[in-house]
Design a protein around this motif. Structure first.
Motif, PDB file in Angstrom:
ATOM      1  N   GLY A   1       0.712  -1.111  -0.590  1.00 53.44           N
ATOM      2  CA  GLY A   1       0.133   0.262  -0.413  1.00 53.44           C
ATOM      3  C   GLY A   1       0.849   1.164  -0.063  1.00 53.44           C
ATOM      4  O   GLY A   1       0.163   2.040  -0.980  1.00 53.44           O
ATOM      5  N   ALA A   2       2.333   1.553   0.811  1.00 51.08           N
ATOM      6  CA  ALA A   2       2.772   2.322   0.412  1.00 51.08           C
ATOM      7  C   ALA A   2       3.002   2.314  -0.535  1.00 51.08           C
ATOM      8  O   ALA A   2       3.488   3.751  -0.830  1.00 51.08           O
ATOM      9  CB  ALA A   2       3.356   2.311   2.044  1.00 51.08           C
ATOM     10  N   GLY A   3       3.713   1.625  -0.687  1.00 49.86           N
ATOM     11  CA  GLY A   3       4.775   1.937  -1.975  1.00 49.86           C
ATOM     12  C   GLY A   3       3.721   2.367  -3.666  1.00 49.86           C
ATOM     13  O   GLY A   3       4.653   2.892  -4.241  1.00 49.86           O
ATOM     14  N   MET A   4       2.008   1.670  -3.285  1.00 49.52           N
ATOM     15  CA  MET A   4       1.739   2.258  -4.926  1.00 49.52           C
ATOM     16  C   MET A   4       1.130   3.817  -4.228  1.00 49.52           C
ATOM     17  O   MET A   4       1.291   3.979  -5.028  1.00 49.52           O
ATOM     18  CB  MET A   4       0.227   1.840  -5.200  1.00 49.52           C
ATOM     19  CG  MET A   4       0.934   0.036  -5.124  1.00 49.52           C
ATOM     20  SD  MET A   4       2.268  -0.393  -6.568  1.00 49.52           S
ATOM     21  CE  MET A   4       1.414   0.279  -7.889  1.00 49.52           C
ATOM     22  N   ALA A   5       1.251   3.890  -2.786  1.00 48.81           N
ATOM     23  CA  ALA A   5       0.944   5.440  -2.914  1.00 48.81           C
ATOM     24  C   ALA A   5       1.182   6.465  -3.145  1.00 48.81           C
ATOM     25  O   ALA A   5       1.703   7.374  -3.218  1.00 48.81           O
ATOM     26  CB  ALA A   5       0.212   5.314  -1.008  1.00 48.81           C
TER      27      ALA A   5
END
Ligand SMILES: *Cc1c(COP(=O)(O)O)cnc(C)c1O
Length: 382
Positions: free
Chosen positions: A364-368
């Motif tokens: 999630g943090a990567g795509m965000a």
């Protein structure tokens, strides 16, 4: 007899002729794109390695001492061709294979001249790095050392221009950030550049590995006969790629590659992976590399990315860190969708390849972070 062509006919068998006038104009259009002020533009038939070998052999033919910065296999090959042509070659490599060359190491070496020339690769798609070209060109110029640059993989993805600050010889390829064919390359040569080239001892009077022959047989003629019969399809394809870049603007093409690279870097860091290149300016616009977590098998990750997600990831060459994986965002892939897909695929493949219980990536943090970077690069929120 009328040829029976219906069943087997293909437009590829019957390309329209590419005229000499059009060929000449194509050279000028490429020169104009690159902001050429005093360089001749020669189209070199054959993939970019042919043009590089031609330059290196005739640069070697000059017989001087050449400082060769080798940050990948291309630089090492260039050194071999230089030596085969007759140059005395000093090779400068980064202490960690696959990393950019530090400017200070280049300036130190330049101070140990005299040098007939310095040769270097600008951007390395192979390891996802960019060498400090502008700084190296300035350092060489201030010491009166001519410059020869392999920008095959960087033109279109990083700023490269042929004005007064440009290199004396520049080799560019069409098949990377320019999105063109791989069957033709371009050499841009200034008057100083021509002065560096000489036929190697014992060279035949005609060679397909010769810029001097292209000068004699095209640049210095009335330009009515195209030399060397380049493949017609490649000429049309190169013209189409050039038109596409003219349409977008070279600066915009570079900005698009840099924006995707920045977003992928943000995404990889957000996932919790270590980036291969610390500084963003030294990181390629074509490919972005990161290191796999310890204990994750690279060939498993590559196979999972391919088979489960339909994404082909890359690696470095054999001397580079075996944990290195890279995402390509070159040419048409320098866009949000393919880059987002590749990032998610890499994360997914690492998750699948990791033993259960090992530290997880933060998908999630990567795509965000990827998306936030993209939004910032394309005009900000709202
Ligand atoms: C891709 C590339 C080349 C050209 O290699 P091809 O075999 O024509 O693809 C040359 N130099 C560099 C730095 C490259 O990345």
């Amino acid at each position: 007899m009328v040829a029976q062509r219906d069943a087997s006919w293909s437009p590829l068998l019957d390309p329209a002729a590419f005229s000499a006038a059009r060929y000449d104009r194509l050279g000028h259009r490429i020169g104009a794109l690159l902001g050429s002020t005093h360089h001749d533009i020669a189209l070199v038939p054959g993939e970019a390695v042919v043009a590089l070998e031609a330059v290196a052999r005739e640069l070697g033919g000059g017989g001087g001492r050449v400082l060769n910065v080798a940050t990948s296999v291309y630089g090492h090959l260039f050194g071999q061709w230089l030596a085969a042509g007759g140059a005395t070659v000093t090779t400068l490599t980064p202490s960690v294979p696959g990393q950019p060359i530090p400017l200070a190491e280049v300036t130190d070496a330049l101070d140990n001249g005299p040098w007939a020339a310095i040769a270097l690769v600008h951007g390395e798609a192979a390891s996802g790095i960019v060498n400090p070209l502008a700084e190296i060109l300035a350092a060489a110029r201030s010491r009166g050392v001519p410059t020869v640059v392999d920008a095959v993989a960087s033109v279109g993805a990083e700023p490269v221009l042929l004005g007064d600050e440009g290199p004396d010889i520049l080799v560019i390829g069409a098949q990377k950030a320019l999105g063109g064919p791989s069957g033709l390359a371009v050499a841009a040569v200034s008057e100083t550049g021509w002065g560096l080239l000489a036929r190697p001892a014992g060279a035949p009077s005609f060679s397909s590995l010769s810029l001097l022959d292209l000068k004699r047989d095209w640049l210095d003629t009335d330009r009515t006969a195209i030399p060397l019969t380049p493949i017609t399809h490649d000429l049309w394809a190169l013209e189409a790629a050039v038109a596409d870049v003219e349409d977008e603007g070279l600066g915009m093409r570079v900005a698009r590659h840099r924006a995707v690279a920045r977003a992928v870097r943000a995404g990889l860091a957000g996932l919790g992976l270590r980036l291969w290149v610390d500084e963003e300016e030294r990181s390629s616009g074509l490919t972005t590399a990161a290191l796999l977590p310890d204990g994750v098998d690279r060939s498993t990750v590559l196979a999972l990315a391919r088979d489960r997600f339909g994404v082909v990831l890359g690696t470095g060459s054999s001397e580079v860190d075996p944990r290195l994986v890279k995402i390509s965002h070159t040419g048409p892939r320098a866009a949000f969708v393919p880059a987002a897909g590749a990032l998610a695929a890499l994360a997914g493949a690492i998750e699948l390849a990791s033993a259960s219980g090992s530290p997880r990536l933060d998908l999630g943090a990567g795509m965000a972070a990827f998306t936030a970077s993209w939004i910032a690069s394309t005009g900000g929120a709202g």
